[in-house]
Design a protein around this motif. Structure first.
Motif, PDB file in Angstrom:
ATOM      1  N   VAL A 206      -0.990   2.409   1.231  1.00  0.00           N
ATOM      2  CA  VAL A 206      -0.084   2.327   0.074  1.00  0.00           C
ATOM      3  C   VAL A 206       1.079   3.268   0.367  1.00  0.00           C
ATOM      4  CG1 VAL A 206       0.219   2.790  -2.400  1.00  0.00           C
ATOM      5  CG2 VAL A 206      -1.972   1.893  -1.568  1.00  0.00           C
ATOM      6  N   ILE A 207       2.296   2.729   0.311  1.00  0.00           N
ATOM      7  CA  ILE A 207       3.480   3.580   0.536  1.00  0.00           C
ATOM      8  C   ILE A 207       4.168   3.826  -0.808  1.00  0.00           C
ATOM      9  CG2 ILE A 207       5.684   3.826   1.761  1.00  0.00           C
ATOM     10  CD1 ILE A 207       4.674   1.834   3.837  1.00  0.00           C
ATOM     11  N   ASP A 208       4.364   5.084  -1.140  1.00  0.00           N
ATOM     12  CA  ASP A 208       5.022   5.461  -2.404  1.00  0.00           C
ATOM     13  C   ASP A 208       5.524   6.896  -2.249  1.00  0.00           C
ATOM     14  OD1 ASP A 208       4.437   4.632  -5.778  1.00  0.00           O
ATOM     15  OD2 ASP A 208       5.386   6.503  -5.175  1.00  0.00           O
TER      16      ASP A 208
ATOM     17  N   GLY B   3       2.094   2.357  -8.259  1.00  0.00           N
ATOM     18  CA  GLY B   3       1.990   2.475  -9.712  1.00  0.00           C
ATOM     19  C   GLY B   3       0.812   1.638 -10.206  1.00  0.00           C
ATOM     20  N   ALA B   4       0.946   1.117 -11.426  1.00  0.00           N
ATOM     21  CA  ALA B   4      -0.160   0.381 -12.042  1.00  0.00           C
ATOM     22  C   ALA B   4      -0.609  -0.815 -11.198  1.00  0.00           C
ATOM     23  CB  ALA B   4       0.260  -0.085 -13.430  1.00  0.00           C
ATOM     24  N   SER B   5       0.345  -1.626 -10.750  1.00  0.00           N
ATOM     25  CA  SER B   5      -0.048  -2.814  -9.973  1.00  0.00           C
ATOM     26  C   SER B   5      -0.496  -2.431  -8.566  1.00  0.00           C
ATOM     27  CB  SER B   5       1.099  -3.827  -9.918  1.00  0.00           C
ATOM     28  OG  SER B   5       2.258  -3.226  -9.382  1.00  0.00           O
TER      29      SER B   5
ATOM     30  N   LEU C 267       5.658 -10.555 -19.956  1.00  0.00           N
ATOM     31  CA  LEU C 267       5.302  -9.278 -20.564  1.00  0.00           C
ATOM     32  C   LEU C 267       5.126  -8.202 -19.486  1.00  0.00           C
ATOM     33  CD1 LEU C 267       4.428  -7.874 -23.232  1.00  0.00           C
ATOM     34  CD2 LEU C 267       2.092  -8.584 -22.704  1.00  0.00           C
ATOM     35  N   ARG C 268       5.960  -7.194 -19.549  1.00  0.00           N
ATOM     36  CA  ARG C 268       5.892  -6.120 -18.547  1.00  0.00           C
ATOM     37  C   ARG C 268       5.151  -4.934 -19.143  1.00  0.00           C
ATOM     38  NH1 ARG C 268      10.666  -8.778 -17.333  1.00  0.00           N
ATOM     39  NH2 ARG C 268      10.430  -9.674 -15.248  1.00  0.00           N
ATOM     40  N   GLN C 269       3.864  -4.856 -18.824  1.00  0.00           N
ATOM     41  CA  GLN C 269       2.987  -3.824 -19.360  1.00  0.00           C
ATOM     42  C   GLN C 269       2.004  -3.386 -18.270  1.00  0.00           C
ATOM     43  OE1 GLN C 269       2.448  -3.128 -23.480  1.00  0.00           O
ATOM     44  NE2 GLN C 269       4.286  -2.684 -22.377  1.00  0.00           N
TER      45      GLN C 269
ATOM     46  N   GLY D  55       3.606  -6.862 -10.573  1.00  0.00           N
ATOM     47  CA  GLY D  55       4.030  -5.907 -11.602  1.00  0.00           C
ATOM     48  C   GLY D  55       5.397  -6.217 -12.187  1.00  0.00           C
ATOM     49  N   ASP D  56       6.049  -5.167 -12.684  1.00  0.00           N
ATOM     50  CA  ASP D  56       7.327  -5.314 -13.397  1.00  0.00           C
ATOM     51  C   ASP D  56       8.417  -5.968 -12.556  1.00  0.00           C
ATOM     52  OD1 ASP D  56       6.229  -4.094 -15.556  1.00  0.00           O
ATOM     53  OD2 ASP D  56       7.500  -2.305 -15.523  1.00  0.00           O
ATOM     54  N   ILE D  57       8.281  -5.944 -11.252  1.00  0.00           N
ATOM     55  CA  ILE D  57       9.336  -6.415 -10.355  1.00  0.00           C
ATOM     56  C   ILE D  57       9.441  -7.932 -10.263  1.00  0.00           C
ATOM     57  CG2 ILE D  57       8.053  -6.519  -8.148  1.00  0.00           C
ATOM     58  CD1 ILE D  57      10.528  -4.689  -7.170  1.00  0.00           C
TER      59      ILE D  57
HETATM   60  C1  LIG Z   1       8.586   5.295 -21.257  1.00  0.00           C
HETATM   61  C2  LIG Z   1       7.672   4.125 -20.976  1.00  0.00           C
HETATM   62  C3  LIG Z   1       6.563   3.911 -21.760  1.00  0.00           C
HETATM   63  C4  LIG Z   1       5.708   2.831 -21.508  1.00  0.00           C
HETATM   64  N1  LIG Z   1       4.617   2.668 -22.313  1.00  0.00           N
HETATM   65  C5  LIG Z   1       3.746   1.676 -22.052  1.00  0.00           C
HETATM   66  C6  LIG Z   1       2.564   1.524 -22.842  1.00  0.00           C
HETATM   67  O1  LIG Z   1       2.312   2.273 -23.781  1.00  0.00           O
HETATM   68  N2  LIG Z   1       1.709   0.505 -22.530  1.00  0.00           N
HETATM   69  C7  LIG Z   1       1.956  -0.362 -21.487  1.00  0.00           C
HETATM   70  O2  LIG Z   1       1.122  -1.234 -21.248  1.00  0.00           O
HETATM   71  N3  LIG Z   1       3.055  -0.240 -20.733  1.00  0.00           N
HETATM   72  C8  LIG Z   1       3.966   0.744 -20.984  1.00  0.00           C
HETATM   73  N4  LIG Z   1       5.100   0.864 -20.229  1.00  0.00           N
HETATM   74  C9  LIG Z   1       5.358  -0.150 -19.169  1.00  0.00           C
HETATM   75  C10 LIG Z   1       4.506   0.133 -17.931  1.00  0.00           C
HETATM   76  O3  LIG Z   1       4.697   1.461 -17.558  1.00  0.00           O
HETATM   77  C11 LIG Z   1       4.886  -0.808 -16.789  1.00  0.00           C
HETATM   78  O4  LIG Z   1       4.838  -2.139 -17.241  1.00  0.00           O
HETATM   79  C12 LIG Z   1       3.929  -0.662 -15.591  1.00  0.00           C
HETATM   80  O5  LIG Z   1       3.852   0.675 -15.160  1.00  0.00           O
HETATM   81  C13 LIG Z   1       4.413  -1.541 -14.450  1.00  0.00           C
HETATM   82  O6  LIG Z   1       3.634  -1.326 -13.327  1.00  0.00           O
HETATM   83  P1  LIG Z   1       4.268  -1.515 -11.864  1.00  0.00           P
HETATM   84  O7  LIG Z   1       3.175  -1.286 -10.914  1.00  0.00           O
HETATM   85  O8  LIG Z   1       5.030  -2.761 -11.790  1.00  0.00           O
HETATM   86  O9  LIG Z   1       5.365  -0.365 -11.753  1.00  0.00           O
HETATM   87  P2  LIG Z   1       5.169   1.200 -11.851  1.00  0.00           P
HETATM   88  O10 LIG Z   1       3.881   1.528 -12.508  1.00  0.00           O
HETATM   89  O11 LIG Z   1       6.415   1.748 -12.420  1.00  0.00           O
HETATM   90  O12 LIG Z   1       5.036   1.655 -10.325  1.00  0.00           O
HETATM   91  C14 LIG Z   1       6.061   1.476  -9.387  1.00  0.00           C
HETATM   92  C15 LIG Z   1       5.785   2.436  -8.249  1.00  0.00           C
HETATM   93  O13 LIG Z   1       6.642   2.112  -7.165  1.00  0.00           O
HETATM   94  C16 LIG Z   1       7.113   3.303  -6.581  1.00  0.00           C
HETATM   95  N5  LIG Z   1       8.360   2.998  -5.896  1.00  0.00           N
HETATM   96  C17 LIG Z   1       9.598   2.804  -6.413  1.00  0.00           C
HETATM   97  N6  LIG Z   1      10.481   2.519  -5.450  1.00  0.00           N
HETATM   98  C18 LIG Z   1       9.785   2.524  -4.293  1.00  0.00           C
HETATM   99  C19 LIG Z   1      10.145   2.296  -2.944  1.00  0.00           C
HETATM  100  N7  LIG Z   1      11.403   1.995  -2.571  1.00  0.00           N
HETATM  101  N8  LIG Z   1       9.180   2.399  -1.994  1.00  0.00           N
HETATM  102  C20 LIG Z   1       7.905   2.696  -2.346  1.00  0.00           C
HETATM  103  N9  LIG Z   1       7.517   2.915  -3.602  1.00  0.00           N
HETATM  104  C21 LIG Z   1       8.440   2.815  -4.565  1.00  0.00           C
HETATM  105  C22 LIG Z   1       7.257   4.273  -7.743  1.00  0.00           C
HETATM  106  O14 LIG Z   1       7.191   5.618  -7.285  1.00  0.00           O
HETATM  107  C23 LIG Z   1       6.058   3.892  -8.617  1.00  0.00           C
HETATM  108  O15 LIG Z   1       4.917   4.668  -8.327  1.00  0.00           O
HETATM  109  C24 LIG Z   1       5.970   1.939 -20.441  1.00  0.00           C
HETATM  110  C25 LIG Z   1       7.099   2.156 -19.642  1.00  0.00           C
HETATM  111  C26 LIG Z   1       7.943   3.230 -19.904  1.00  0.00           C
HETATM  112  C27 LIG Z   1       9.162   3.461 -19.026  1.00  0.00           C
END
Ligand SMILES: Cc1cc2nc3c(=O)[nH]c(=O)nc-3n(C[C@H](O)[C@H](O)[C@H](O)COP(=O)(O)OP(=O)(O)OC[C@H]3O[C@@H](n4cnc5c(N)ncnc54)[C@H](O)[C@@H]3O)c2cc1C
Length: 301
Positions: A32-34, A13-15, A277-279, A270-272
């Protein structure tokens, strides 16, 4: 024995996609595993993102596709699989996936977070029949109808705002006396003329026949509604690492801006991870920082 990568990024995802950029530029041997990049990112659910620097009026899905294309352009290799378990032995991580196992010297775990359930009667029964967890995905099905949003944070208020543009009437039920969401969002919501905020109350039951027709509130009232949007917080997807890292009470991986966890060589981005702030933008910062920390770790080995 399969090969040992320098780095495995678990989550695209984003991170994870930002970490991939930095890892590719560092010349790492990495994957990258996803299961579904970039559609699996929660950002891909955002109808419109207008707080990511340099972009305005872009959908979350389009933004994530740009991230994905950028990572691919730099040669990132994607493995479509789901990480189920991560172990460390003799300094090497084994990343156990649904289809196959992979090994690496370092891991960046960035699987994000998913929505929490409300845990009330009727929620499971009416899931997809009036109960939704994504206003942007399902709002359209409630055009000109009455809906109830449950929650009080940014997601709940954004959902209520979004739905107020589509639905006839929107109730926002919050269990406290004040919304937790950012002030700017609350002000926007207050400007709408078809939204009612119900404070100090809770949805305790979801009722209906073939689909939702009402909710029961804690104070005994029955509220007529065609849909219920649950926005009561996130559940971090930390299960695959829960045996080897320290988690906080809510299941988030304890890590600061360096993304270092309690296990050397395993980084959380990231969010985990525990953060304010989770963005998207903060997730990207983590992706970059996590690679820097992995780099320092590899240098020491
Ligand atoms: C409806 C909605 C609207 C949002 N709007 C905004 C916005 O306008 N602006 C903003 O800044 N933020 C927004 N956010 C928040 C933002 O999306 C998150 O903060 C951001 O995507 C977090 O990035 P991340 O990499 O931690 O997780 P994510 O981007 O969610 O990526 C996680 C990845 O991990 C993968 N994954 C999950 N489990 C596994 C596993 N077991 N093995 C391998 N891969 C796995 C998933 O497929 C996914 O691709 C929004 C969130 C939601 C739900």
């Amino acid at each position: 024995m399969n090969k040992v990568y320098d780095l495995i990024i678990a989550g695209g995802g984003a991170s994870g996609l930002t970490a991939a950029l930095y890892a590719a530029r560092n010349g790492y041997d990495f994957i990258v595993i996803d299961p579904a990049p970039p559609a699996g990112s929660s950002a891909a659910l955002a109808d419109e993102v207008d707080n990511y620097t340099g972009f305005s009026n872009i959908s979350g899905f389009e933004l994530m596709q740009k991230f994905y294309a950028h990572a691919k352009e730099l040669g990132t290799q994607f493995v479509k699989d789901e990480v189920q378990n991560i172990e460390k032995s003799d300094g090497i991580f084994t990343v156990g996936c649904a289809k196959k196992n992979y090994r690496a010297k370092t891991v960046i775990f960035c699987a994000g977070a998913s929505h929490k359930n409300l845990g009330v009667s009727g929620e499971e029964e009416f899931a997809g029949k009036g109960v939704s967890y994504c206003a942007v995905c399902d709002g359209f099905f409630f055009k000109d109808k009455v809906v109830t949003v449950v929650g009080g944070g940014n997601t709940a208020v954004s959902d209520a705002l979004y739905l107020s543009k589509i639905c006839r009437r929107v109730f926002l039920v919050h269990r406290r006396s004040k919304l937790k969401a950012e002030r700017i969002l609350v002000k926007e919501l207050e400007k709408t003329n078809n939204t009612d905020i119900i404070y100090n109350n809770e949805v305790i039951q979801i009722l209906g026949e073939s689909s939702v027709n009402s909710v029961r509130l804690k104070d005994g009232r029955k509220l007529k509604t065609d849909g219920v949007f649950v926005a009561v917080g996130l559940a971090p997807r930390s299960l695959p690492v829960k045996k080897i890292v320290t988690l906080d009470n809510n299941g988030y991986i304890v890590a600061d801006e360096s993304c270092k966890t309690s296990t050397d060589g395993l980084f959380a981005a990231g969010d985990i991870r525990t953060k304010r702030l989770r963005q998207i933008i903060t997730a990207c910062c983590d992706g970059a920082n996590a690679v820097l920390s992995a780099d320092e770790y590899l240098e020491k080995q």
